[in-house]
Scaffold this motif. Structure first.
Motif, PDB file in Angstrom:
ATOM      1  N   PRO A  11       0.841  -1.211   0.000  1.00  0.00           N
ATOM      2  CA  PRO A  11       0.000   0.000   0.000  1.00  0.00           C
ATOM      3  C   PRO A  11       0.871   1.253   0.000  1.00  0.00           C
ATOM      4  CG  PRO A  11       0.095  -0.939   2.194  1.00  0.00           C
ATOM      5  CD  PRO A  11       0.870  -1.868   1.307  1.00  0.00           C
ATOM      6  N   GLU A  12       1.302   1.674  -1.180  1.00  0.00           N
ATOM      7  CA  GLU A  12       2.324   2.719  -1.289  1.00  0.00           C
ATOM      8  C   GLU A  12       1.794   4.127  -1.523  1.00  0.00           C
ATOM      9  OE1 GLU A  12       5.973   1.651  -3.520  1.00  0.00           O
ATOM     10  OE2 GLU A  12       4.842  -0.109  -4.170  1.00  0.00           O
ATOM     11  N   LEU A  13       0.491   4.280  -1.705  1.00  0.00           N
ATOM     12  CA  LEU A  13      -0.042   5.604  -2.016  1.00  0.00           C
ATOM     13  C   LEU A  13      -0.071   6.473  -0.759  1.00  0.00           C
ATOM     14  CD1 LEU A  13      -3.017   4.649  -4.358  1.00  0.00           C
ATOM     15  CD2 LEU A  13      -0.707   5.327  -4.999  1.00  0.00           C
ATOM     16  N   GLU A  14       0.280   7.740  -0.922  1.00  0.00           N
ATOM     17  CA  GLU A  14       0.278   8.673   0.199  1.00  0.00           C
ATOM     18  C   GLU A  14      -0.644   9.845  -0.118  1.00  0.00           C
ATOM     19  OE1 GLU A  14       4.200   9.935   1.166  1.00  0.00           O
ATOM     20  OE2 GLU A  14       4.942   7.911   1.588  1.00  0.00           O
ATOM     21  N   TYR A  15      -1.406  10.254   0.878  1.00  0.00           N
ATOM     22  CA  TYR A  15      -2.291  11.407   0.721  1.00  0.00           C
ATOM     23  C   TYR A  15      -1.471  12.687   0.815  1.00  0.00           C
ATOM     24  CZ  TYR A  15      -5.869  14.886   1.754  1.00  0.00           C
ATOM     25  OH  TYR A  15      -6.667  16.004   1.731  1.00  0.00           O
TER      26      TYR A  15
END
Length: 203
Positions: free
Chosen positions: A77-81
């Motif tokens: 889970p590599e997505l960053e807000y």
């Protein structure tokens, strides 16, 4: 794009490949194995409220839901807000000639969060003391181009100073040159107001 959501984490590289698990495709650098981005092929099955075409802005909850889908598919889970504005009003604090060019300049630009960015610019009308539009790293231009760190003739550059036509402002002049802003109307460090700027060239 339809029901496909493209997310980008890093710039494209010369050698890249992909792997698919279910309806998610991971794009990665062949040499480093680093993830460049993910394509969600059935995006509305994860984000039922997702609407629009072209660039979309996700909130923290939506990014979390995408990461949950990545994990469920077997990906990291590599997505960053990131809630920071990518188009901001900057101030040309310093300006120097590029050592290997007769038309490029090296600018030190004051932006938001007490940051100073080094940006190489070739605009003929740039001067110290101007308020300008800065496309920061991670910005998507109206034509779909992404802004990433780079080098121009060997000098590092961390963003782009924008012309009115590059911002797709109505009736923007087509001549070369960055958009110089009124410092009273456009304050340094603020997010660039596209709606207000849309009136700049209206007769």
């Amino acid at each position: 794009m339809g029901d496909v959501l493209l997310t980008m984490i890093r710039p494209e590289t010369a050698e890249q490949a992909s792997e698919q698990k279910g309806d998610i495709v991971r794009i990665y650098d062949v040499k480093t194995q680093e993830t460049l981005g993910f394509n969600f092929l059935a995006a509305t099955q994860i984000l039922a409220d997702l609407t629009g075409n072209g660039q979309v802005f996700l909130d923290a909850k939506q990014v979390s839901e995408l990461n949950q889908a990545l994990q469920a598919a077997g990906f990291e889970p590599e997505l960053e807000y990131d809630a920071e504005p990518k188009f901001v009003v900057g101030y040309v604090a310093e300006l120097a000639e590029h050592p290997d060019s007769d038309h490029l300049h090296i600018a030190k630009i004051t932006v938001d969060n007490d940051q100073t960015l080094q940006i190489v610019c070739g605009a003929p009308n740039i001067e110290a003391g101007q308020n300008v539009v800065v496309a920061k790293i991670g910005a998507m231009m109206p034509n779909g181009a992404m802004i990433w760190p780079g080098k121009l003739r060997g000098v590092e550059s961390f963003g782009m100073l924008c012309a009115a036509r590059e911002l797709a402002l109505p009736n923007a002049p087509q001549a070369r040159g960055i958009l110089v802003l009124d410092p009273i109307e456009f304050k340094v460090g603020e997010a660039f107001d596209f709606e207000k700027a849309a009136q700049l060239f209206v007769d």
